[in-house]
Design a protein around this motif. Sequence first.
Motif, PDB file in Angstrom:
ATOM      1  N   SER A  71       1.679   9.373  -5.728  1.00 27.92           N
ATOM      2  CA  SER A  71       2.200  10.717  -5.393  1.00 27.92           C
ATOM      3  C   SER A  71       3.178  11.197  -6.448  1.00 27.92           C
ATOM      4  O   SER A  71       3.178  12.385  -6.844  1.00 27.92           O
ATOM      5  CB  SER A  71       2.876  10.683  -4.018  1.00 27.92           C
ATOM      6  N   GLN A 113       0.827  -1.203   0.000  1.00 33.03           N
ATOM      7  CA  GLN A 113       0.000   0.000   0.000  1.00 33.03           C
ATOM      8  C   GLN A 113       0.865   1.258   0.000  1.00 33.03           C
ATOM      9  O   GLN A 113       0.572   2.237  -0.709  1.00 33.03           O
ATOM     10  CB  GLN A 113      -0.918  -0.001   1.229  1.00 33.03           C
ATOM     11  N   THR A 157       0.929   4.123  -2.852  1.00 36.39           N
ATOM     12  CA  THR A 157       0.737   5.528  -2.493  1.00 36.39           C
ATOM     13  C   THR A 157       1.885   6.391  -2.998  1.00 36.39           C
ATOM     14  O   THR A 157       1.689   7.502  -3.526  1.00 36.39           O
ATOM     15  CB  THR A 157       0.603   5.666  -0.969  1.00 36.39           C
ATOM     16  N   GLN A 158       3.094   5.859  -2.853  1.00 37.39           N
ATOM     17  CA  GLN A 158       4.259   6.609  -3.317  1.00 37.39           C
ATOM     18  C   GLN A 158       4.227   6.768  -4.839  1.00 37.39           C
ATOM     19  O   GLN A 158       4.543   7.859  -5.378  1.00 37.39           O
ATOM     20  CB  GLN A 158       5.543   5.893  -2.900  1.00 37.39           C
TER      21      GLN A 158
END
Length: 296
Positions: free
Chosen positions: A285, A277, A281-282
Amino acid sequence: MGAQLRVYRQKINSTKSMRKLFKAMELIAASRITKARSRVAASLPYANAITRAVSAVASQTEIDHPLTTEPDQVRRAAVVLLSSDRGQAGAYSTNVIKQAEQLNELLHSEGKDIKTYLVGNKSQLYYQFRDRPFERSWLGNTDAPVFETAQEIAQTLLQDFSTEYEEGGVDEIHIVYTRFQSMVTQVPTVVRLLPLEVVEEEVTASSETLPLYDFEPETEQVLDALLPRYIESRIFAAMLQAAASELASRQKAMKAATDNADDLVDKYTRLSNTARQAEITQELSEIVAGADSLGA
């Protein structure tokens, strides 16, 4: 982040492989414990009958037989220690070895020399690692004992018991084994085999009267013939009890190991999901940041 994911996946795969091994050993022990308990139950009628006979001879006669008479001075004792050949049985061997150590301390405090006889690879390794002497060892089939081994042990002990102290003989014999009470409870136990301690609680109830016997030929000859068989039956019964206890301990230990493996798999799966996860998310981003920079 990807390296961390690979580590967690490797741990999950290795833990699952170990779990399969633990589960297989648990099932094998569970299948063999039934036979071991049946052998313990099947040995009781003969052990009870011969114990009653020896009890009757010893209690109803006034003979002075070396196998039933307390010596004036006990200078050397033999200790037979029953352990396991294999590990992965929890604290089974450790507990019975501790019981034997307590017995040795007691005998030493009474000023007695000790001759040690070992059954099982674990007890032999324990003594060899500490460079401690022992007279003889019997290895193999501790979880499925055979009567021939009990006969060999009994012959060795009786020969030492009939030998004079100055020539290396012993004045008393103790056996340390694990008594099987249930699948949950196995108790390390010490029993003195010789000089004879007869009329045991589990064999003859206090309200039960021993039968009267007429002895032919002489009582001494009856004891000479009966007591070696009695010792063989006692040793074999202890070996059967120890085998059932070993299998029960192994099943319980492997069940706990399987449960722990399941917990580890769940833990590493959660950590892997968390790491995945965070990686997603990284990546999002970075994509958003790149889109913003292009729009600007």
